[in-house]
Scaffold this active site. Structure first.
Site, PDB file in Angstrom:
ATOM      1  N   GLU A 104      44.274  27.925  42.866  1.00  0.00           N
ATOM      2  CA  GLU A 104      42.814  28.552  42.546  1.00  0.00           C
ATOM      3  C   GLU A 104      43.104  29.880  42.090  1.00  0.00           C
ATOM      4  OE1 GLU A 104      40.388  26.315  43.016  1.00  0.00           O
ATOM      5  OE2 GLU A 104      41.505  25.187  44.676  1.00  0.00           O
ATOM      6  N   CYS A 111      37.088  36.647  41.685  1.00  0.00           N
ATOM      7  CA  CYS A 111      37.541  35.794  40.508  1.00  0.00           C
ATOM      8  C   CYS A 111      36.438  35.452  39.520  1.00  0.00           C
ATOM      9  CB  CYS A 111      38.176  34.717  41.480  1.00  0.00           C
ATOM     10  SG  CYS A 111      37.029  33.680  42.325  1.00  0.00           S
TER      11      CYS A 111
HETATM   12  P1  NAD Z   1      48.080  37.810  43.914  1.00  0.00           P
HETATM   13  O1  NAD Z   1      48.578  36.624  43.010  1.00  0.00           O
HETATM   14  O2  NAD Z   1      48.695  38.918  43.482  1.00  0.00           O
HETATM   15  O3  NAD Z   1      48.530  37.419  45.239  1.00  0.00           O
HETATM   16  C1  NAD Z   1      47.939  36.301  45.969  1.00  0.00           C
HETATM   17  C2  NAD Z   1      48.860  35.868  47.056  1.00  0.00           C
HETATM   18  O4  NAD Z   1      49.913  35.448  46.435  1.00  0.00           O
HETATM   19  C3  NAD Z   1      49.467  36.842  48.137  1.00  0.00           C
HETATM   20  O5  NAD Z   1      49.441  36.580  49.322  1.00  0.00           O
HETATM   21  C4  NAD Z   1      50.577  36.970  47.779  1.00  0.00           C
HETATM   22  O6  NAD Z   1      51.693  37.692  48.392  1.00  0.00           O
HETATM   23  C5  NAD Z   1      51.164  35.745  47.120  1.00  0.00           C
HETATM   24  N1  NAD Z   1      52.317  35.668  46.390  1.00  0.00           N
HETATM   25  C6  NAD Z   1      53.016  36.445  45.852  1.00  0.00           C
HETATM   26  N2  NAD Z   1      54.155  36.071  45.264  1.00  0.00           N
HETATM   27  C7  NAD Z   1      54.016  34.736  45.438  1.00  0.00           C
HETATM   28  C8  NAD Z   1      55.006  33.519  45.356  1.00  0.00           C
HETATM   29  N3  NAD Z   1      56.149  33.602  44.679  1.00  0.00           N
HETATM   30  N4  NAD Z   1      54.872  32.471  45.748  1.00  0.00           N
HETATM   31  C9  NAD Z   1      53.459  32.125  46.668  1.00  0.00           C
HETATM   32  N5  NAD Z   1      52.730  33.016  46.911  1.00  0.00           N
HETATM   33  C10 NAD Z   1      53.084  34.447  46.234  1.00  0.00           C
HETATM   34  O7  NAD Z   1      46.725  37.992  43.705  1.00  0.00           O
HETATM   35  P2  NAD Z   1      45.641  39.151  44.512  1.00  0.00           P
HETATM   36  O8  NAD Z   1      45.895  40.217  43.506  1.00  0.00           O
HETATM   37  O9  NAD Z   1      45.933  39.319  45.739  1.00  0.00           O
HETATM   38  O10 NAD Z   1      44.109  38.468  44.099  1.00  0.00           O
HETATM   39  C11 NAD Z   1      43.498  38.655  42.970  1.00  0.00           C
HETATM   40  C12 NAD Z   1      43.565  37.513  42.044  1.00  0.00           C
HETATM   41  O11 NAD Z   1      43.274  36.278  42.665  1.00  0.00           O
HETATM   42  C13 NAD Z   1      42.720  37.601  40.724  1.00  0.00           C
HETATM   43  O12 NAD Z   1      43.420  36.857  39.735  1.00  0.00           O
HETATM   44  C14 NAD Z   1      41.573  36.600  41.212  1.00  0.00           C
HETATM   45  O13 NAD Z   1      40.947  36.261  40.082  1.00  0.00           O
HETATM   46  C15 NAD Z   1      42.248  35.495  42.145  1.00  0.00           C
HETATM   47  N6  NAD Z   1      41.252  34.823  42.791  1.00  0.00           N
HETATM   48  C16 NAD Z   1      40.921  33.587  42.559  1.00  0.00           C
HETATM   49  C17 NAD Z   1      39.855  32.912  43.294  1.00  0.00           C
HETATM   50  C18 NAD Z   1      39.568  31.534  43.297  1.00  0.00           C
HETATM   51  O14 NAD Z   1      38.986  30.985  43.945  1.00  0.00           O
HETATM   52  N7  NAD Z   1      39.918  30.977  42.000  1.00  0.00           N
HETATM   53  C19 NAD Z   1      39.249  33.685  44.516  1.00  0.00           C
HETATM   54  C20 NAD Z   1      39.899  34.893  44.779  1.00  0.00           C
HETATM   55  C21 NAD Z   1      40.808  35.674  43.661  1.00  0.00           C
END
Ligand code: NAD
Length: 506
Positions: free
Chosen positions: A265, A299
């Site tokens: 997501e 998001c």
């Molecule tokens: P992010 O991608 O920076 O981090 C999300 C998670 O991924 C964190 O827990 C992080 O530690 C982890 N992560 C980092 N490297 C990883 C790896 N190599 N493998 C697996 N996990 C890893 O996102 P963020 O800044 O915390 O959140 C904002 C983003 O999330 C925006 O792009 C937003 O649009 C998106 N978002 C999407 C939804 C949805 O339902 N589609 C909902 C909320 C937020």
């Protein structure tokens, strides 16, 4: 002392939950096989909410614990798993206030928003257990012949790694692990490194809900811990909510594992189409709300508005006027605050850098996003007008900044709305139902609203996107579907067997 503990919002010093036990983390400063993680109150950045040296070695321990608990969790059967989730529902319901206060402290959201998020945890359990959703993995059977049954049975994948974003630090991981647990998977949850205290609170509440040891584990950490977990050879699935950049890393790390369930997501660059015949007040309010809710850190926030030329001169100044009056402040303020700060100084700088770059490239700043004159990472709403939207330059900007372009007609509006690699949410504002029905089938997005802004969704519907927004594994009401795989079984109840051609009887 960490503020979350000092305020009594956490019972334990920074710890991971592994195999039913809390393993204390060293205080930040210890290096070696560890990764320093610290969160701050975005409204008062000098307040450290949580900090520790996350342990890379905890990942193997957690995977082993989750693997060891797997068989017992499957054998326990659905009734036992439902009962465990009902206990979880009761615990999160009873702790709504504590969850909400910690979300506001660590993520900066207004208390009203944090309460809505906290409430959603218990609701997710109810929705998942409802027959119309639970039955998604009920399977089916039929008589192949009078003695032989064909059965489709759903099986859990096994050990699922859940990664959550900072902006809904409790609701979105809960949205993955509740269905995962119901389906019979065991879980390792890695909270966002920007909201580790909320992650630990979920661990403490899971402990109160008495899940069997190892069924639900929480390991804190940053990108190193996350990368090691998502590349771990002994997990079976990854349930991820976060940015496209990180989702891409997960896919890249798992190219050689086609059988691993990966539900992504991701972000959005969501468009709202404002037609000339819209209800003006409704369109303005919903577009402002959706562009700036949670300081633009959802998001589903509206990032791009495409306004019909016939109404642009009326809509744009009104939109800017309403946006300029939004109340901004600390999430726990007694004032009726609309939006709080951004999650970090870096997040704020990246929004400002995008704004400057766009203006250098020719965008007209209608309302410049500006830092507030205080310590917190606040940013006022920003609005820019661009010539038109272009897929080559489109990107997700995660903050209170929205772009507007004018469309010459509905076809142009559709083309501009689709000028994005993302496809999460979209909205169409028109008073004419026929027009909505003509436009909506041509918009490439997973969530498409009529006269409702892009931000905010019903948990009773699927929630997911296309393109760089998701890989067709929608969460929300459909989340159970990515938590179990259909298995085909043929069952012969008698000793009947027919002799195949070319085989001699014995
Ligand atoms: P992010 O991608 O920076 O981090 C999300 C998670 O991924 C964190 O827990 C992080 O530690 C982890 N992560 C980092 N490297 C990883 C790896 N190599 N493998 C697996 N996990 C890893 O996102 P963020 O800044 O915390 O959140 C904002 C983003 O999330 C925006 O792009 C937003 O649009 C998106 N978002 C999407 C939804 C949805 O339902 N589609 C909902 C909320 C937020």
């Amino acid at each position: 002392m960490n503020e979350a503990v000092r305020r009594g919002l956490l019972a334990h010093q920074p710890s991971d939950l592994i195999g039913g036990k809390f393993l204390a983390l060293q205080s930040a400063g210890v290096v070696g096989s560890s990764e320093l993680v610290a969160s701050h109150d975005p409204a008062h950045p000098n307040v450290q909410v949580w900090s520790a040296a996350a342990q890379l070695s905890h990942i193997d321990l957690a995977v082993k614990a989750a693997r060891a608990a797997g068989q017992g969790w499957i054998d326990a059967g659905q009734d036992v798993r439902r009962a465990a989730l009902m206990r979880w529902k009761d615990v999160v319901f009873a702790n709504e206030d504590r969850i909400a206060r910690l979300i506001t402290l660590e993520a900066g959201k207004t208390l009203a928003e944090s309460h809505l998020e906290a409430k959603a945890l218990a609701d997710k359990v109810s929705i998942t257990l409802e027959a119309q959703n639970a039955n998604r993995i009920a399977g089916f059977e039929f008589a192949v012949n009078p003695t032989r049954q064909g059965i489709c049975a759903f099986r859990p994948h096994g050990v699922m790694a859940v990664f959550g974003p900072f902006n809904f630090p409790a609701h979105l991981p809960n949205g993955h692990f509740v269905p995962a647990l119901l389906a019979g998977n065991t879980v390792i949850f890695k909270p966002s490194e920007r909201t580790p205290a909320v992650g630990q609170l979920l661990a403490e509440l899971a402990d109160l809900a008495s899940f069997p040891a190892g069924v639900f584990n929480v390991v804190s950490g940053g990108p190193q811990v996350a990368a090691k977990l998502s590349d771990h050879p002994d997990i079976d699935g990854i349930l991820f909510t976060g940015s496209w950049i990180t989702g891409r890393r997960i896919l890249a790390a798992n190219l050689d594992r086609p059988g691993r369930m990966i539900a992504l997501e991701m972000g959005g660059s969501n468009a709202a189409i404002v037609c000339g015949d819209c209800h003006l007040k409704q369109a303005v309010i919903e577009c402002v709300r959706s562009a700036f809710a949670t300081a633009g850190q959802r998001c589903s926030c509206t990032r791009r508005i495409i306004v019909d030329a016939s109404i642009a001169e009326t809509f744009i100044p009104l939109f800017a006027k309403v946006a300029s009056t939004l109340l901004i402040g600390s999430g726990d303020s007694n004032e009726p605050i609309f939006m709080g700060p951004l999650i970090s100084s870096a997040a704020r700088e990246s929004v400002l850098a995008f704004q400057s770059r766009k203006v250098r490239e020719g965008a007209v700043s209608i309302l410049p996003a500006t830092k507030l004159d205080c310590d917190g990472w606040f940013l006022s709403p920003g609005i820019m007008q661009v010539q038109r939207f272009d897929i080559m330059t489109d990107e997700e900007v995660f903050g209170p900044l929205v772009q507007i372009a004018i469309a010459s007609d509905d076809d142009d509006a559709i083309a501009q709305a689709n000028a994005s690699q993302f496809g999460l949410a979209a909205a169409v504002f028109t008073a004419n139902e026929e027009r909505w029905k003509r436009i909506s089938p041509h918009i490439r997005a997973g969530c498409i609203n009529w006269n409702v802004g892009t931000a905010g969704a019903s948990s009773r519907l699927p929630f997911g996107g296309l393109g760089r927004s998701g890989n067709n594994r929608p969460a929300g009401a459909m989340s159970l579907e990515y938590c179990a795989a259909p298995i085909a079984q043929l069952e012969e109840r008698t000793d009947a067997v027919s002799l195949p051609q070319g085989m001699r009887p014995f």
